[in-house]
Motif scaffolding. Structure first.
Motif, PDB file in Angstrom:
ATOM      1  N   GLU A  22     -24.142  10.493 -34.921  1.00  0.00           N
ATOM      2  CA  GLU A  22     -24.475   9.872 -33.642  1.00  0.00           C
ATOM      3  C   GLU A  22     -23.733  10.498 -32.458  1.00  0.00           C
ATOM      4  N   ALA A  23     -22.635  11.205 -32.737  1.00  0.00           N
ATOM      5  CA  ALA A  23     -21.809  11.762 -31.660  1.00  0.00           C
ATOM      6  C   ALA A  23     -22.570  12.836 -30.893  1.00  0.00           C
ATOM      7  N   PRO A  24     -22.405  12.868 -29.568  1.00  0.00           N
ATOM      8  CA  PRO A  24     -23.042  13.928 -28.784  1.00  0.00           C
ATOM      9  C   PRO A  24     -22.382  15.267 -29.124  1.00  0.00           C
ATOM     10  N   VAL A  25     -23.176  16.336 -29.066  1.00  0.00           N
ATOM     11  CA  VAL A  25     -22.646  17.657 -29.405  1.00  0.00           C
ATOM     12  C   VAL A  25     -22.834  18.590 -28.221  1.00  0.00           C
ATOM     13  N   LYS A  26     -21.716  19.003 -27.650  1.00  0.00           N
ATOM     14  CA  LYS A  26     -21.743  20.037 -26.627  1.00  0.00           C
ATOM     15  C   LYS A  26     -21.031  21.251 -27.209  1.00  0.00           C
ATOM     16  N   SER A  27     -19.750  21.090 -27.474  1.00  0.00           N
ATOM     17  CA  SER A  27     -18.992  22.160 -28.119  1.00  0.00           C
ATOM     18  C   SER A  27     -18.877  21.923 -29.627  1.00  0.00           C
ATOM     19  N   ARG A  67      -8.278  -2.525 -44.006  1.00  0.00           N
ATOM     20  CA  ARG A  67      -9.217  -2.129 -42.954  1.00  0.00           C
ATOM     21  C   ARG A  67      -9.479  -0.636 -43.044  1.00  0.00           C
ATOM     22  N   ILE A  68     -10.574  -0.222 -42.445  1.00  0.00           N
ATOM     23  CA  ILE A  68     -10.910   1.191 -42.335  1.00  0.00           C
ATOM     24  C   ILE A  68     -10.853   1.550 -40.868  1.00  0.00           C
ATOM     25  N   ASP A  69     -10.058   2.551 -40.541  1.00  0.00           N
ATOM     26  CA  ASP A  69      -9.985   3.061 -39.170  1.00  0.00           C
ATOM     27  C   ASP A  69     -10.803   4.330 -39.088  1.00  0.00           C
ATOM     28  N   LEU A  70     -11.744   4.365 -38.163  1.00  0.00           N
ATOM     29  CA  LEU A  70     -12.519   5.566 -37.862  1.00  0.00           C
ATOM     30  C   LEU A  70     -12.201   5.914 -36.419  1.00  0.00           C
ATOM     31  N   TYR A  71     -11.796   7.162 -36.167  1.00  0.00           N
ATOM     32  CA  TYR A  71     -11.284   7.499 -34.842  1.00  0.00           C
ATOM     33  C   TYR A  71     -11.447   8.990 -34.550  1.00  0.00           C
ATOM     34  N   SER A  72     -11.283   9.331 -33.286  1.00  0.00           N
ATOM     35  CA  SER A  72     -11.249  10.722 -32.862  1.00  0.00           C
ATOM     36  C   SER A  72     -10.049  10.911 -31.947  1.00  0.00           C
ATOM     37  N   PRO A  73      -9.194  11.884 -32.255  1.00  0.00           N
ATOM     38  CA  PRO A  73      -8.059  12.159 -31.373  1.00  0.00           C
ATOM     39  C   PRO A  73      -8.432  12.995 -30.148  1.00  0.00           C
ATOM     40  N   GLY A  80     -20.468  11.766 -12.167  1.00  0.00           N
ATOM     41  CA  GLY A  80     -20.130  10.762 -13.175  1.00  0.00           C
ATOM     42  C   GLY A  80     -21.051  10.881 -14.375  1.00  0.00           C
ATOM     43  N   THR A  81     -20.729  10.143 -15.422  1.00  0.00           N
ATOM     44  CA  THR A  81     -21.544  10.175 -16.635  1.00  0.00           C
ATOM     45  C   THR A  81     -21.803   8.749 -17.112  1.00  0.00           C
ATOM     46  N   LYS A  82     -22.927   8.574 -17.770  1.00  0.00           N
ATOM     47  CA  LYS A  82     -23.255   7.272 -18.349  1.00  0.00           C
ATOM     48  C   LYS A  82     -22.527   7.118 -19.681  1.00  0.00           C
ATOM     49  N   PRO A  83     -22.188   5.882 -20.042  1.00  0.00           N
ATOM     50  CA  PRO A  83     -21.554   5.670 -21.352  1.00  0.00           C
ATOM     51  C   PRO A  83     -22.485   6.100 -22.481  1.00  0.00           C
ATOM     52  N   ASN A  84     -21.907   6.671 -23.519  1.00  0.00           N
ATOM     53  CA  ASN A  84     -22.644   7.006 -24.730  1.00  0.00           C
ATOM     54  C   ASN A  84     -21.981   6.247 -25.871  1.00  0.00           C
ATOM     55  N   ARG A  85     -22.537   5.102 -26.236  1.00  0.00           N
ATOM     56  CA  ARG A  85     -21.932   4.239 -27.251  1.00  0.00           C
ATOM     57  C   ARG A  85     -22.368   4.659 -28.656  1.00  0.00           C
ATOM     58  N   PHE A  86     -22.089   5.921 -28.984  1.00  0.00           N
ATOM     59  CA  PHE A  86     -22.430   6.407 -30.314  1.00  0.00           C
ATOM     60  C   PHE A  86     -21.681   5.626 -31.397  1.00  0.00           C
ATOM     61  N   ASP A  87     -20.523   5.091 -31.061  1.00  0.00           N
ATOM     62  CA  ASP A  87     -19.765   4.284 -32.020  1.00  0.00           C
ATOM     63  C   ASP A  87     -20.515   3.002 -32.384  1.00  0.00           C
ATOM     64  N   ALA A  88     -21.103   2.353 -31.392  1.00  0.00           N
ATOM     65  CA  ALA A  88     -21.848   1.111 -31.638  1.00  0.00           C
ATOM     66  C   ALA A  88     -23.112   1.390 -32.454  1.00  0.00           C
ATOM     67  N   ARG A  89     -23.783   2.506 -32.171  1.00  0.00           N
ATOM     68  CA  ARG A  89     -24.977   2.856 -32.961  1.00  0.00           C
ATOM     69  C   ARG A  89     -24.605   3.102 -34.419  1.00  0.00           C
ATOM     70  N   ALA A  90     -23.522   3.839 -34.648  1.00  0.00           N
ATOM     71  CA  ALA A  90     -23.086   4.128 -36.020  1.00  0.00           C
ATOM     72  C   ALA A  90     -22.673   2.839 -36.726  1.00  0.00           C
ATOM     73  N   PHE A  91     -21.925   1.982 -36.023  1.00  0.00           N
ATOM     74  CA  PHE A  91     -21.480   0.716 -36.620  1.00  0.00           C
ATOM     75  C   PHE A  91     -22.689  -0.148 -36.989  1.00  0.00           C
ATOM     76  N   GLY A  92     -23.680  -0.193 -36.129  1.00  0.00           N
ATOM     77  CA  GLY A  92     -24.886  -0.968 -36.421  1.00  0.00           C
ATOM     78  C   GLY A  92     -25.579  -0.493 -37.684  1.00  0.00           C
ATOM     79  N   ARG A  93     -25.586   0.815 -37.881  1.00  0.00           N
ATOM     80  CA  ARG A  93     -26.205   1.379 -39.085  1.00  0.00           C
ATOM     81  C   ARG A  93     -25.363   1.103 -40.331  1.00  0.00           C
ATOM     82  N   LEU A  94     -24.048   0.954 -40.148  1.00  0.00           N
ATOM     83  CA  LEU A  94     -23.141   0.743 -41.272  1.00  0.00           C
ATOM     84  C   LEU A  94     -22.953  -0.735 -41.619  1.00  0.00           C
ATOM     85  N   LEU A  95     -23.316  -1.620 -40.716  1.00  0.00           N
ATOM     86  CA  LEU A  95     -23.048  -3.051 -40.871  1.00  0.00           C
ATOM     87  C   LEU A  95     -23.529  -3.653 -42.194  1.00  0.00           C
ATOM     88  N   PRO A  96     -24.737  -3.343 -42.678  1.00  0.00           N
ATOM     89  CA  PRO A  96     -25.143  -3.931 -43.969  1.00  0.00           C
ATOM     90  C   PRO A  96     -24.195  -3.553 -45.110  1.00  0.00           C
TER      91      PRO A  96
END
Length: 124
Positions: A17-22, A39-45, A88-104
């Motif tokens: 779901e993450a946007p890809v530029k580089s 808990r499971i932590d999913l993150y990007s530094p 400016g840029t619009k929010p890209n909630r790729f995290d929420a889309r991924a979480f929604g797919r993982l919720l079940p």
């Protein structure tokens, strides 16, 4: 151990779901399992992750060094300027889309862990 597949799938979904530029953001998505509390932590530094997720307001971009210039290309031509007005840029909630797919699967794993805990504690 039983949370590893869930962590791995969450990481793959975030990467898909993450946007890809580089490709840096996608490559820098990690996951870890914590034991207490479970808990499971999913993150990007990547330092700009928050700007991708929350968006940005219009702002001025200036060179890092005082008296310097910004260099970039427009239509194949190199341009030098002292500042740029970014729209400016619009929010890209790729995290929420991924979480929604993982919720079940999160729900199913929670039910399994709860059932195992009740069984180990001698409950019904």
């Amino acid at each position: 151990r039983e949370l590893e597949p869930l962590r791995d799938k969450g990481k793959r979904l975030l990467q898909s779901e993450a946007p890809v530029k580089s490709g840096n953001l996608k490559r820098n998505i990690h996951g870890r399992i914590q034991r207490d509390p479970i808990r499971i932590d999913l993150y990007s530094p990547a330092p700009y992750t928050v700007y991708v997720l929350k968006g940005t307001r219009p702002h001025v971009i200036r060179p890092k060094r005082a008296g310097g210039v910004l260099r970039f290309e427009i239509g194949g031509r190199v341009v030098f300027v002292r500042r740029v007005f970014h729209p400016g840029t619009k929010p890209n909630r790729f995290d929420a889309r991924a979480f929604g797919r993982l919720l079940p699967e999160i729900s199913a794993a929670t039910r399994r862990l709860k059932a195992r805990a009740v069984s180990e504690l001698g409950g019904s």
